[in-house]
Structure formats: C-alpha cells, structure tokens
Design a protein around this motif. Structure first.
Motif, PDB file in Angstrom:
ATOM      1  N   LYS A  38     -40.210 148.158-117.888  1.00 41.41           N
ATOM      2  CA  LYS A  38     -39.343 148.590-118.985  1.00 41.41           C
ATOM      3  C   LYS A  38     -40.087 149.578-119.875  1.00 41.41           C
ATOM      4  O   LYS A  38     -39.521 150.593-120.310  1.00 41.41           O
ATOM      5  N   GLU A  39     -41.354 149.283-120.161  1.00 36.69           N
ATOM      6  CA  GLU A  39     -42.147 150.185-120.995  1.00 36.69           C
ATOM      7  C   GLU A  39     -42.339 151.534-120.307  1.00 36.69           C
ATOM      8  O   GLU A  39     -42.248 152.589-120.948  1.00 36.69           O
ATOM      9  N   ILE A  40     -42.594 151.492-119.005  1.00 34.45           N
ATOM     10  CA  ILE A  40     -42.768 152.730-118.233  1.00 34.45           C
ATOM     11  C   ILE A  40     -41.502 153.583-118.297  1.00 34.45           C
ATOM     12  O   ILE A  40     -41.562 154.801-118.502  1.00 34.45           O
ATOM     13  N   LYS A  41     -40.342 152.931-118.140  1.00 35.71           N
ATOM     14  CA  LYS A  41     -39.072 153.650-118.186  1.00 35.71           C
ATOM     15  C   LYS A  41     -38.854 154.257-119.569  1.00 35.71           C
ATOM     16  O   LYS A  41     -38.423 155.422-119.697  1.00 35.71           O
ATOM     17  N   ILE A  76     -49.356 157.984-125.871  1.00 40.86           N
ATOM     18  CA  ILE A  76     -48.453 156.936-125.376  1.00 40.86           C
ATOM     19  C   ILE A  76     -47.699 156.376-126.582  1.00 40.86           C
ATOM     20  O   ILE A  76     -48.311 156.055-127.598  1.00 40.86           O
ATOM     21  N   PRO A  77     -46.383 156.287-126.518  1.00 40.94           N
ATOM     22  CA  PRO A  77     -45.605 155.793-127.661  1.00 40.94           C
ATOM     23  C   PRO A  77     -46.041 154.402-128.129  1.00 40.94           C
ATOM     24  O   PRO A  77     -46.418 153.555-127.328  1.00 40.94           O
ATOM     25  N   ILE A  78     -45.970 154.208-129.438  1.00 42.52           N
ATOM     26  CA  ILE A  78     -46.189 152.897-130.046  1.00 42.52           C
ATOM     27  C   ILE A  78     -44.806 152.316-130.328  1.00 42.52           C
ATOM     28  O   ILE A  78     -43.967 152.965-130.956  1.00 42.52           O
ATOM     29  N   PHE A  79     -44.546 151.100-129.858  1.00 48.09           N
ATOM     30  CA  PHE A  79     -43.204 150.512-129.955  1.00 48.09           C
ATOM     31  C   PHE A  79     -43.107 149.401-131.001  1.00 48.09           C
ATOM     32  O   PHE A  79     -44.081 148.695-131.267  1.00 48.09           O
ATOM     33  N   SER A  80     -41.910 149.257-131.537  1.00 48.14           N
ATOM     34  CA  SER A  80     -41.611 148.147-132.444  1.00 48.14           C
ATOM     35  C   SER A  80     -41.451 146.872-131.613  1.00 48.14           C
ATOM     36  O   SER A  80     -41.407 146.913-130.378  1.00 48.14           O
TER      37      SER A  80
END
Length: 213
Positions: free
Chosen positions: A38-41, A165-169
């Motif tokens: 999911k993170e990769i997508k 690389i994005p940082i996610f909530s």
C-alpha cells in the motif's frame, strides 16, 4: 614460541572484531523495515501527482526537459533538543524536526496532529531508498543521484530534481515531501510539499520554498 603466541592472540582479536562488526551490520539491516504494498502504491501515486501538479518538466514528451532521480531517499525525522543556553539549533541538512511538521497549519487547520507523532517517528525505520516504478520511469527522463553527483565533481552540466520518500500521517491520508532542483553551483531551489488524499486521489494542498541557491 612467544612470538607465535603473540601472533595467534592478535589474529584471534582481529577475527573477534570483524565478527562483532558483522553482527552490528546485521542488526542495522534488521532495524530497517520494508515498505508495504500500500505504501509503495501511494508513493508512486504521489510521484506522479507532483510531476503533473507541480509542472515538473521531466516528461520525455516535453520540448525542454530536466531529469528526475529515480531513487527517492528517506528524510530523517529528529526531535529537537535545547542547548545549555536554551536555544534549539536548526536541523542538520537533509533532516527535519518533528515539531516543524506538527506546527504547520493548512487552511487554518493543523496538518499533522500529535496523534501522528509516533507513526511519523516510526518512519525513520522504514526503507532508506525507494526506486520509482518502471511504469512511471518509461515516460520520464530519469537519472540517479550518484550519477548527477559524479557530474558535479567533474564540472559537467547537470539539471535534475530529487525527491524524498513521503512522510505519511497515521491514517495515510496526508503526506509531506521535500523536492530539490539542482542546476549548478549557484542555481537551484528546494520546496516543501504537503499532499492530501481526496476522493482516493493525491492532491497538493500547500507548497513553499525552503532554500534557494
């Protein structure tokens, strides 16, 4: 006889040090966790969003094109510490403070909340590099940071973007990315980009400059 004993002792000591070093390296490798599917997508979707919505001229179809590094690098997150004089030093280059993320307001609303704190810090243990999907790379002019860095050292011309690389909530509905553009010793700029997933699609909701050369 004494000489042989000394040589044997030194050899055993070296072997012991090498073994400890190998064990340490294995522990470091075990700490780094792979990204989920999911993170990769989501990361690949965010890359496409930034290319389009921030109008990065990296598409092969563009008349004048730049290059985008295919390898995204993790943006380490630190917790600020006060010095003896009570001041807090700025984060080291290529790093960011957790408090900077938590204090950002977008549309009169705190973007990342304290509920996101532990999840944001946990992302320090995720993969340190990410390679953009081939389906995206086939349509853009891609390069690598190592290749462009080599050009810099040789004094050759270069113009490329590099993305973190994005940082996610915690709910994976918000993300933060840093984008840098390099085109010479005194040419380039950096951006902070905040994105939100709306109706299943990533949208840039705020961006601002972080540095300029």
């Amino acid at each position: 006889m004494k000489k042989s004993i000394i040589i044997l002792t030194i050899s055993l000591f070296i072997l012991s040090c090498n073994k400890k070093n190998e064990n340490f390296q294995k522990k470091v490798e075990l700490i780094e966790k792979p990204l989920s599917l999911k993170e990769i997508k989501d990361i690949n979707s965010i890359v496409e969003t930034i290319i389009i919505q921030d109008s990065l001229k990296v598409l092969k179809s563009n008349e004048y094109t730049n290059f985008l590094c295919h390898d995204l690098r993790r943006l380490p997150i630190d917790i600020p510490e006060k010095q003896d004089n009570g001041l807090v030093l700025p984060p080291a280059p290529g790093r960011i403070y957790l408090t900077d993320l938590l204090n950002e307001r977008i549309n009169d609303e705190i973007f990342f909340t304290t509920k996101d704190s532990s999840n944001i810090i946990a992302q320090n243990s995720k993969s340190s590099k990410f390679i953009i999907d081939k389906s995206i790379l086939k349509n853009i002019n891609s390069t690598s940071f190592e290749k462009e860095n080599a050009k810099q050292k040789k004094g050759e011309n270069y113009r490329f973007y590099e993305m973190t690389i994005p940082i996610f909530s915690l709910d994976n509905q918000k993300a933060y990315v840093e984008l840098g553009y390099h085109c010479g010793t005194l040419c380039g700029h950096g951006k902070a980009i905040y994105l939100k997933k709306i109706n299943g699609k990533w949208i840039i909701v705020k961006k601002f400059g972080t540095w300029i050369s």
